[in-house]
Scaffold this active site. Structure first.
Site, PDB file in Angstrom:
ATOM      1  N   LYS A   1       0.912  -1.218   0.193  1.00 28.91           N
ATOM      2  CA  LYS A   1       0.043   0.063   0.247  1.00 28.91           C
ATOM      3  C   LYS A   1       0.741   1.290  -0.015  1.00 28.91           C
ATOM      4  O   LYS A   1       0.551   2.062  -0.695  1.00 28.91           O
ATOM      5  CB  LYS A   1      -1.026   0.099   1.188  1.00 28.91           C
ATOM      6  CG  LYS A   1      -2.008  -1.144   1.282  1.00 28.91           C
ATOM      7  CD  LYS A   1      -2.945  -0.657   2.470  1.00 28.91           C
ATOM      8  CE  LYS A   1      -2.510  -0.801   3.822  1.00 28.91           C
ATOM      9  NZ  LYS A   1      -2.303  -2.098   4.178  1.00 28.91           N
TER      10      LYS A   1
ATOM     11  N   ARG B   1     -10.287   1.453   8.746  1.00 31.01           N
ATOM     12  CA  ARG B   1      -9.694  -0.215   8.976  1.00 31.01           C
ATOM     13  C   ARG B   1     -10.949  -0.858   9.602  1.00 31.01           C
ATOM     14  O   ARG B   1     -10.800  -2.128  10.015  1.00 31.01           O
ATOM     15  CB  ARG B   1      -8.759   0.105  10.016  1.00 31.01           C
ATOM     16  CG  ARG B   1      -7.282  -0.113   9.423  1.00 31.01           C
ATOM     17  CD  ARG B   1      -6.215  -0.158  10.254  1.00 31.01           C
ATOM     18  NE  ARG B   1      -5.047  -0.664  10.229  1.00 31.01           N
ATOM     19  CZ  ARG B   1      -4.009  -0.196   9.665  1.00 31.01           C
ATOM     20  NH1 ARG B   1      -3.932   1.098   9.212  1.00 31.01           N
ATOM     21  NH2 ARG B   1      -2.851  -0.766  10.023  1.00 31.01           N
TER      22      ARG B   1
ATOM     23  N   ARG C   1      10.789  -6.359   5.324  1.00 31.99           N
ATOM     24  CA  ARG C   1      10.735  -4.862   5.302  1.00 31.99           C
ATOM     25  C   ARG C   1      11.423  -3.912   6.002  1.00 31.99           C
ATOM     26  O   ARG C   1      11.863  -4.318   7.313  1.00 31.99           O
ATOM     27  CB  ARG C   1       9.226  -4.702   5.393  1.00 31.99           C
ATOM     28  CG  ARG C   1       8.830  -3.061   5.527  1.00 31.99           C
ATOM     29  CD  ARG C   1       7.292  -2.885   5.302  1.00 31.99           C
ATOM     30  NE  ARG C   1       6.804  -3.133   6.811  1.00 31.99           N
ATOM     31  CZ  ARG C   1       5.363  -3.043   7.004  1.00 31.99           C
ATOM     32  NH1 ARG C   1       4.654  -2.313   5.536  1.00 31.99           N
ATOM     33  NH2 ARG C   1       4.765  -3.277   7.661  1.00 31.99           N
TER      34      ARG C   1
ATOM     35  N   ARG D   1      10.658  -1.768  11.069  1.00 24.79           N
ATOM     36  CA  ARG D   1       9.384  -1.225  12.223  1.00 24.79           C
ATOM     37  C   ARG D   1       9.321  -1.960  13.241  1.00 24.79           C
ATOM     38  O   ARG D   1       9.469  -3.254  13.384  1.00 24.79           O
ATOM     39  CB  ARG D   1       8.353  -1.230  11.387  1.00 24.79           C
ATOM     40  CG  ARG D   1       7.881   0.209  10.583  1.00 24.79           C
ATOM     41  CD  ARG D   1       6.695  -0.025   9.679  1.00 24.79           C
ATOM     42  NE  ARG D   1       5.626  -0.375  10.221  1.00 24.79           N
ATOM     43  CZ  ARG D   1       4.312  -0.296   9.761  1.00 24.79           C
ATOM     44  NH1 ARG D   1       4.211   0.012   8.581  1.00 24.79           N
ATOM     45  NH2 ARG D   1       3.242  -0.522  10.335  1.00 24.79           N
TER      46      ARG D   1
ATOM     47  N   ARG E   1      -1.636  -8.247  13.637  1.00 23.86           N
ATOM     48  CA  ARG E   1      -2.338  -7.370  12.732  1.00 23.86           C
ATOM     49  C   ARG E   1      -2.845  -7.976  11.403  1.00 23.86           C
ATOM     50  O   ARG E   1      -3.875  -7.568  10.968  1.00 23.86           O
ATOM     51  CB  ARG E   1      -1.048  -6.359  12.269  1.00 23.86           C
ATOM     52  CG  ARG E   1      -0.775  -5.365  13.041  1.00 23.86           C
ATOM     53  CD  ARG E   1       0.502  -4.828  13.150  1.00 23.86           C
ATOM     54  NE  ARG E   1       1.101  -4.235  11.735  1.00 23.86           N
ATOM     55  CZ  ARG E   1       2.494  -4.363  11.186  1.00 23.86           C
ATOM     56  NH1 ARG E   1       3.283  -5.057  11.872  1.00 23.86           N
ATOM     57  NH2 ARG E   1       2.498  -3.774  10.158  1.00 23.86           N
TER      58      ARG E   1
HETATM   59  P1  AMP Z   1       0.080   0.929   9.383  1.00 23.49           P
HETATM   60  O1  AMP Z   1       1.436   1.638   9.107  1.00 23.49           O
HETATM   61  O2  AMP Z   1      -1.221   1.395   8.473  1.00 23.49           O
HETATM   62  O3  AMP Z   1       0.258  -0.716   9.222  1.00 23.49           O
HETATM   63  O4  AMP Z   1      -0.452   1.438  11.075  1.00 23.49           O
HETATM   64  C1  AMP Z   1       0.423   1.062  12.065  1.00 23.49           C
HETATM   65  C2  AMP Z   1      -0.311   1.140  13.102  1.00 23.49           C
HETATM   66  O5  AMP Z   1      -1.017   2.317  13.453  1.00 23.49           O
HETATM   67  C3  AMP Z   1      -1.470   0.003  13.195  1.00 23.49           C
HETATM   68  O6  AMP Z   1      -1.163  -1.321  13.593  1.00 23.49           O
HETATM   69  C4  AMP Z   1      -2.639   0.687  14.173  1.00 23.49           C
HETATM   70  O7  AMP Z   1      -1.905   0.217  15.635  1.00 23.49           O
HETATM   71  C5  AMP Z   1      -2.490   2.162  13.920  1.00 23.49           C
HETATM   72  N1  AMP Z   1      -3.425   2.815  12.940  1.00 23.49           N
HETATM   73  C6  AMP Z   1      -3.148   3.221  11.750  1.00 23.49           C
HETATM   74  N2  AMP Z   1      -4.319   3.132  11.075  1.00 23.49           N
HETATM   75  C7  AMP Z   1      -5.188   3.238  12.117  1.00 23.49           C
HETATM   76  C8  AMP Z   1      -6.712   3.104  11.980  1.00 23.49           C
HETATM   77  N3  AMP Z   1      -7.345   3.665  10.745  1.00 23.49           N
HETATM   78  N4  AMP Z   1      -7.487   2.767  12.777  1.00 23.49           N
HETATM   79  C9  AMP Z   1      -6.945   2.133  14.113  1.00 23.49           C
HETATM   80  N5  AMP Z   1      -5.585   2.146  14.181  1.00 23.49           N
HETATM   81  C10 AMP Z   1      -4.525   2.438  13.190  1.00 23.49           C
END
Ligand code: AMP
Length: 226
Positions: A17, A93, A130, A162, A173
């Site tokens: 993404k 999400r 990654r 990360r 996740r």
């Molecule tokens: P990502 O980089 O999109 O994988 O987001 C990293 C982390 O941020 C996720 O595992 C959640 O803990 C939090 N997070 C990001 N976007 C959201 C969302 N739309 N709703 C809830 N938690 C989020």
């Protein structure tokens, strides 16, 4: 310049993404709004939001819908996204977030939701490999490294794994994705807003497929988005 658009990109963690959103943001000259990047920045700055977010993020859990939508709607109210649109990455999400986003955008709506499909076995391999830049979020991997050591080619920042790319947090996740995020695919499909695109192959090939899906949709709507 290509006309702007209001897009959401869905896909499992590791589906590509971030990379695709960056290419699309250049192609359509619209802002890439990544909730994960915004939260990681808040953690780095040590803001009250960042302090609240860190523990949940490290465990791979989701933050509350209200908190996320307040952060996203504040960002989408800024002039760049209002004028040309946006590419939303990592949000919605949950179906509740999708409802809140639709309500907030009214009387307009999203132009298209793109679901990047990649088999779970492949995302697991990608996530283990990654690496990301701590400053600008650029993505690398063990096989696509920066040119010099682990220093970002784009901004010179440090490139690291990360903190939530541990085996435990990755599996949590993906579990949450199946439970809470995958239902969005049917939700947007029922509203006629979804395009599903294969995320396998080179990043350039995937971008081409996504741009084709967006332009097909635009043509079906008479050449114009809302
Ligand atoms: P990502 O980089 O999109 O994988 O987001 C990293 C982390 O941020 C996720 O595992 C959640 O803990 C939090 N997070 C990001 N976007 C959201 C969302 N739309 N709703 C809830 N938690 C989020």
């Amino acid at each position: 310049m290509a006309a702007g658009a209001r897009l959401v990109v869905l896909g499992k963690q590791g589906a590509g993404k971030g990379t695709q959103c960056l290419s699309l943001s250049h192609h359509y000259v619209v802002t890439h709004v990544s909730t994960g990047d915004m939260l990681r920045e808040a953690v780095k700055q040590g803001t009250p939001l960042g302090r609240k977010a860190k523990e949940l993020m490290d465990r791979g859990e989701l933050l509350g819908d209200d908190l996320i939508m307040e952060m996203v709607s504040t960002r989408l109210a800024e002039s760049d996204t209002k004028d040309r649109g946006f590419i939303l990455d990592g949000c919605p999400r949950t179906v509740d977030q999708a409802r809140m986003l639709t309500d907030w955008l009214a009387p307009f709506d999203l132009d298209l939701v793109i679901d990047i499909e990649v088999p779970t076995s492949q995302v697991l391999r990608r996530l283990a490999s990654r690496r990301v830049c701590v400053d600008c979020g650029a993505n690398y991997s063990l096989t696509a490294r920066p040119m010099i050591g682990w220093t970002c080619d784009v901004c010179g920042g440090e490139v690291v794994q990360r903190e939530d790319d541990t085996e435990e947090a990755i599996s949590r996740r993906l579990e949450i994705y199946e439970l809470q995020t995958a239902p969005l695919i049917d939700w947007y499909q029922a509203r006629g807003q979804l395009a599903q695109v294969s995320g396998t192959g080179s990043p350039e090939a995937v971008t081409k497929r996504i741009v084709r899906a967006i332009e097909d949709t635009r043509n079906r709507k008479g050449g114009r988005f809302s």
